[in-house]
Design a protein around this motif. Structure first.
Motif, PDB file in Angstrom:
ATOM      1  N   TYR A 103       0.872  -1.189   0.000  1.00  0.00           N
ATOM      2  CA  TYR A 103       0.000   0.000   0.000  1.00  0.00           C
ATOM      3  C   TYR A 103       0.904   1.233   0.000  1.00  0.00           C
ATOM      4  O   TYR A 103       1.403   1.645   1.049  1.00  0.00           O
TER       5      TYR A 103
ATOM      6  N   THR B 189       2.014   8.779   0.257  1.00  0.00           N
ATOM      7  CA  THR B 189       2.822   9.809   0.910  1.00  0.00           C
ATOM      8  C   THR B 189       2.573   9.799   2.422  1.00  0.00           C
ATOM      9  O   THR B 189       3.487  10.045   3.221  1.00  0.00           O
ATOM     10  N   PHE B 190       1.325   9.596   2.796  1.00  0.00           N
ATOM     11  CA  PHE B 190       0.940   9.487   4.220  1.00  0.00           C
ATOM     12  C   PHE B 190       1.467  10.669   5.035  1.00  0.00           C
ATOM     13  O   PHE B 190       2.143  10.490   6.040  1.00  0.00           O
TER      14      PHE B 190
ATOM     15  N   GLY C   2      -8.848   7.571   6.975  1.00  0.00           N
ATOM     16  CA  GLY C   2      -9.173   7.008   5.652  1.00  0.00           C
ATOM     17  C   GLY C   2      -8.143   5.973   5.240  1.00  0.00           C
ATOM     18  O   GLY C   2      -8.483   4.886   4.775  1.00  0.00           O
ATOM     19  N   HIS C   3      -6.859   6.305   5.417  1.00  0.00           N
ATOM     20  CA  HIS C   3      -5.795   5.335   5.120  1.00  0.00           C
ATOM     21  C   HIS C   3      -5.954   4.085   5.996  1.00  0.00           C
ATOM     22  O   HIS C   3      -5.795   2.956   5.527  1.00  0.00           O
TER      23      HIS C   3
ATOM     24  N   LYS D 202       7.124  16.137  -3.348  1.00  0.00           N
ATOM     25  CA  LYS D 202       5.825  16.379  -2.712  1.00  0.00           C
ATOM     26  C   LYS D 202       5.931  17.367  -1.546  1.00  0.00           C
ATOM     27  O   LYS D 202       4.916  17.705  -0.947  1.00  0.00           O
TER      28      LYS D 202
ATOM     29  N   ARG E  94      -4.558   0.456  -3.642  1.00  0.00           N
ATOM     30  CA  ARG E  94      -4.829   1.891  -3.643  1.00  0.00           C
ATOM     31  C   ARG E  94      -6.245   2.126  -3.150  1.00  0.00           C
ATOM     32  O   ARG E  94      -7.122   1.259  -3.292  1.00  0.00           O
ATOM     33  N   GLY E  95      -6.477   3.284  -2.568  1.00  0.00           N
ATOM     34  CA  GLY E  95      -7.820   3.632  -2.111  1.00  0.00           C
ATOM     35  C   GLY E  95      -8.516   4.464  -3.167  1.00  0.00           C
ATOM     36  O   GLY E  95      -7.886   5.289  -3.816  1.00  0.00           O
TER      37      GLY E  95
ATOM     38  N   ARG F  68     -11.643   7.061  -3.476  1.00  0.00           N
ATOM     39  CA  ARG F  68     -12.657   7.779  -2.700  1.00  0.00           C
ATOM     40  C   ARG F  68     -13.827   8.212  -3.557  1.00  0.00           C
ATOM     41  O   ARG F  68     -14.963   7.982  -3.255  1.00  0.00           O
TER      42      ARG F  68
ATOM     43  N   PRO G 233     -13.138   3.077   0.873  1.00  0.00           N
ATOM     44  CA  PRO G 233     -13.274   3.206   2.322  1.00  0.00           C
ATOM     45  C   PRO G 233     -14.747   3.363   2.707  1.00  0.00           C
ATOM     46  O   PRO G 233     -15.594   3.594   1.839  1.00  0.00           O
TER      47      PRO G 233
ATOM     48  N   TYR H 288     -15.358   8.444   5.118  1.00  0.00           N
ATOM     49  CA  TYR H 288     -13.985   8.922   4.879  1.00  0.00           C
ATOM     50  C   TYR H 288     -13.759   9.385   3.446  1.00  0.00           C
ATOM     51  O   TYR H 288     -12.641   9.729   3.079  1.00  0.00           O
TER      52      TYR H 288
ATOM     53  N   LEU I 286     -12.069  12.754   2.899  1.00  0.00           N
ATOM     54  CA  LEU I 286     -10.879  13.015   3.717  1.00  0.00           C
ATOM     55  C   LEU I 286      -9.577  12.820   2.943  1.00  0.00           C
ATOM     56  O   LEU I 286      -9.403  11.832   2.247  1.00  0.00           O
TER      57      LEU I 286
HETATM   58  P1  ADP Z   1      -0.505   9.752  -2.738  1.00  0.00           P
HETATM   59  O1  ADP Z   1       0.363  10.942  -2.608  1.00  0.00           O
HETATM   60  O2  ADP Z   1       0.121   8.586  -3.443  1.00  0.00           O
HETATM   61  O3  ADP Z   1      -1.912  10.041  -3.211  1.00  0.00           O
HETATM   62  P2  ADP Z   1      -1.662   9.389  -0.145  1.00  0.00           P
HETATM   63  O4  ADP Z   1      -0.990   9.117   1.121  1.00  0.00           O
HETATM   64  O5  ADP Z   1      -2.416  10.669  -0.263  1.00  0.00           O
HETATM   65  O6  ADP Z   1      -0.587   9.226  -1.274  1.00  0.00           O
HETATM   66  O7  ADP Z   1      -2.653   8.226  -0.465  1.00  0.00           O
HETATM   67  C1  ADP Z   1      -2.260   6.901  -0.559  1.00  0.00           C
HETATM   68  C2  ADP Z   1      -3.429   6.089  -1.026  1.00  0.00           C
HETATM   69  O8  ADP Z   1      -4.465   6.155  -0.060  1.00  0.00           O
HETATM   70  C3  ADP Z   1      -4.057   6.557  -2.338  1.00  0.00           C
HETATM   71  O9  ADP Z   1      -4.493   5.424  -3.047  1.00  0.00           O
HETATM   72  C4  ADP Z   1      -5.252   7.359  -1.892  1.00  0.00           C
HETATM   73  O10 ADP Z   1      -6.274   7.341  -2.867  1.00  0.00           O
HETATM   74  C5  ADP Z   1      -5.663   6.597  -0.652  1.00  0.00           C
HETATM   75  N1  ADP Z   1      -6.389   7.434   0.296  1.00  0.00           N
HETATM   76  C6  ADP Z   1      -6.031   8.610   0.817  1.00  0.00           C
HETATM   77  N2  ADP Z   1      -6.986   9.102   1.647  1.00  0.00           N
HETATM   78  C7  ADP Z   1      -7.991   8.194   1.630  1.00  0.00           C
HETATM   79  C8  ADP Z   1      -9.287   8.114   2.229  1.00  0.00           C
HETATM   80  N3  ADP Z   1      -9.766   9.090   3.009  1.00  0.00           N
HETATM   81  N4  ADP Z   1     -10.024   7.032   1.989  1.00  0.00           N
HETATM   82  C9  ADP Z   1      -9.560   6.067   1.168  1.00  0.00           C
HETATM   83  N5  ADP Z   1      -8.384   6.068   0.543  1.00  0.00           N
HETATM   84  C10 ADP Z   1      -7.607   7.121   0.761  1.00  0.00           C
END
Ligand code: ADP
Length: 160
Positions: free
Chosen positions: A6, A9-10, A16-17, A41, A87-88, A90, A119, A123, A126
């Motif tokens: 998974y 950037t976190f 949500g993550h 970033k 990947r998530g 939304r 999610p 979320y 978010l």
């Molecule tokens: P990136 O910079 O790669 O988008 P993120 O940390 O923002 O990194 O997100 C990592 C993954 O988590 C991505 O697939 C993003 O769509 C997913 N993600 C981020 N926030 C949420 C959320 N609230 N619900 C579900 N998935 C999320």
């Protein structure tokens, strides 16, 4: 062994993550949350802080590991012998970018599958950017992130 990676950037990890991680451990024997070191970033939290925050948030979950990578994601995933990239998704706004990335990654290696998880709808609005924005003005983000992360954000913005 089915290993899911998974990546993200976190900056910082949000609820949500965590929702996505909880869903992914139902599908994989092991999940690696892989933090990108990509300085383009310009993250608020450095790589060690982001890793530490994720570790504190997933400590109750067995089968979850935290790592960082500065490689091409596909190469990193192949090196780890991963089964899939997680990947998530939304909203439709995520779709175009995620679709492009999944197809490029598939061209780079057809050994890797990208799995999209949705999610809980609470979320779907978010992301880390909005959390940082609210926290920078000392707004309460306690419902959006674990309490340890909330403390870190308060500390980060205390002189704002
Ligand atoms: P990136 O910079 O790669 O988008 P993120 O940390 O923002 O990194 O997100 C990592 C993954 O988590 C991505 O697939 C993003 O769509 C997913 N993600 C981020 N926030 C949420 C959320 N609230 N619900 C579900 N998935 C999320």
């Amino acid at each position: 062994m089915r290993l899911g990676i998974y990546p993200g950037t976190f900056d910082p990890i949000t609820n949500g993550h965590i929702d996505i991680i909880e869903r992914s451990i139902l599908l994989f024997d092991k999940v690696i949350v892989a933090v990108t070191t990509n300085p383009a970033k310009s993250p608020l939290f450095d790589i060690d802080e982001r890793i530490e925050m994720i570790e504190s948030s997933v400590k109750m979950m067995r089968n979850v590991e935290v790592d960082s990578f500065d490689d091409l994601l596909v190469n990193y995933a192949l090196k780890k012998q991963a089964t899939a990239i997680i990947r998530g998704l939304r909203a439709t706004s995520d779709f175009e970018f995620e679709f492009q990335m999944a197809l490029v990654n598939r061209k780079l290696s057809n050994k890797l599958v990208t799995v999209f998880l949705m999610p809980n709808e609470k979320y779907t609005y978010l992301n880390s950017t909005i959390v940082k924005e609210v926290a920078s003005f000392h707004g309460d983000v306690g419902r959006f992130v674990p309490s340890e992360i909330n403390k870190k954000l308060i500390e980060k913005f205390k002189h704002n």
